[in-house]
Design an enzyme around this catalytic site. Structure first.
Site, PDB file in Angstrom:
ATOM      1  N   SER A  78      22.585  84.326  49.261  1.00 22.38           N
ATOM      2  CA  SER A  78      23.640  83.319  49.085  1.00 22.38           C
ATOM      3  C   SER A  78      23.944  83.173  47.605  1.00 22.38           C
ATOM      4  O   SER A  78      23.076  83.408  46.757  1.00 22.38           O
ATOM      5  CB  SER A  78      23.157  81.979  49.657  1.00 22.38           C
ATOM      6  OG  SER A  78      23.928  80.904  49.173  1.00 22.38           O
TER       7      SER A  78
ATOM      8  N   TYR B 181      16.575  75.432  49.309  1.00 28.02           N
ATOM      9  CA  TYR B 181      17.281  76.616  49.818  1.00 28.02           C
ATOM     10  C   TYR B 181      17.604  77.578  48.678  1.00 28.02           C
ATOM     11  O   TYR B 181      17.375  78.790  48.779  1.00 28.02           O
ATOM     12  CB  TYR B 181      18.559  76.179  50.523  1.00 28.02           C
ATOM     13  CG  TYR B 181      19.349  77.294  51.149  1.00 28.02           C
ATOM     14  CD1 TYR B 181      19.036  77.759  52.419  1.00 28.02           C
ATOM     15  CD2 TYR B 181      20.439  77.862  50.481  1.00 28.02           C
ATOM     16  CE1 TYR B 181      19.775  78.786  53.009  1.00 28.02           C
ATOM     17  CE2 TYR B 181      21.182  78.884  51.062  1.00 28.02           C
ATOM     18  CZ  TYR B 181      20.844  79.335  52.322  1.00 28.02           C
ATOM     19  OH  TYR B 181      21.584  80.348  52.905  1.00 28.02           O
TER      20      TYR B 181
END
Length: 226
Positions: free
Chosen positions: A143, A156
């Site tokens: 990501s 995350y």
């Protein structure tokens, strides 16, 4: 000729979203697919989609990627059935928002365990079989948060940054065995984790290319959608 004829692919997080789309795409291109995920009912839905589209059956193995023993057993079952593992897509992920000062220890460990330790467990479990065949393709889903971070996504972001470093390390260690290990950033997808974004199916051609790279192809690289 289909891109993945004769290949065996493991997909984590195969019960929904990108995992389901990738599993279906791999199966349509001839791969035997091993479906891993925590929710049996969701895996069975992916199984039925593959069977309807291809007439062939996938292998469903309910698996928590944070559990090392479950991972080992899943890989053994896959090898018992098909004799090898050619492709691994580390897709399983959890995303729980919260500023660092608010994160509980449980929140932190859950996200790191799924998004970083899970891919470590799976990669370590399949690599011996890939080394034996002197062939392997591992794709780790990353990501943009891995490098730019964002308020509210500390766990995350940190886990994905760790996954990127792990990917480059493994790529350096395993290239001599014919194993290519790369990162893929699909951007924002419309999944259970995110209400808006692209249909996951639109990025599966990129995953197919990474899963079918020729010998001597790129390794340790990051490919992004678009």
């Amino acid at each position: 000729m289909s891109l993945l004829n004769g290949r065996v692919a493991i997909v984590s997080g195969a019960g929904s979203g990108l995992g389901r789309a990738a599993s279906l795409s791999f199966a349509k291109e001839g791969a035997e697919v091993v479906l891993l995920g925590r929710r049996l009912n969701k895996l069975e839905e992916t199984f039925e989609a593959i069977k309807e589209a291809t007439g062939r059956e996938a292998l469903v193995i309910p698996t928590d990627v944070t559990d090392e023993q479950q991972i080992k057993q899943a890989v053994i079952l896959a090898v018992d059935k098909w004799g090898k593992i050619d492709i691994l897509l580390n897709n399983a992920a959890v995303l729980e928002s919260g500023h660092v000062i608010e994160l509980t220890s449980e929140n932190w460990h859950t996200q790191v365990a799924t998004n970083l330790t899970g891919p470590f467990f799976l990669s370590r479990a399949v690599i011996p079989y890939m080394r034996k065949e002197r062939y392997g393709r591992i794709i780790n889903i990353t990501s943009g948060l891995s490098w730019n971070g964002a308020g509210g996504y500390g766990a995350y972001s940190a886990a994905k940054a760790g996954l990127e470093s792990l990917t480059r390390t493994l790529a350096d260690e395993e290239h001599e065995y014919g194993i290519l290990i790369n990162l893929y950033n699909p951007g924002t997808l419309r999944t259970e984790m995110h209400a808006t974004g692209k249909d996951p199916a639109v990025v599966t051609p990129d995953l197919l290319r990474l899963a079918s790279l020729p010998r001597g192809g790129p390794t340790g690289s990051t490919v992004s959608y678009g």
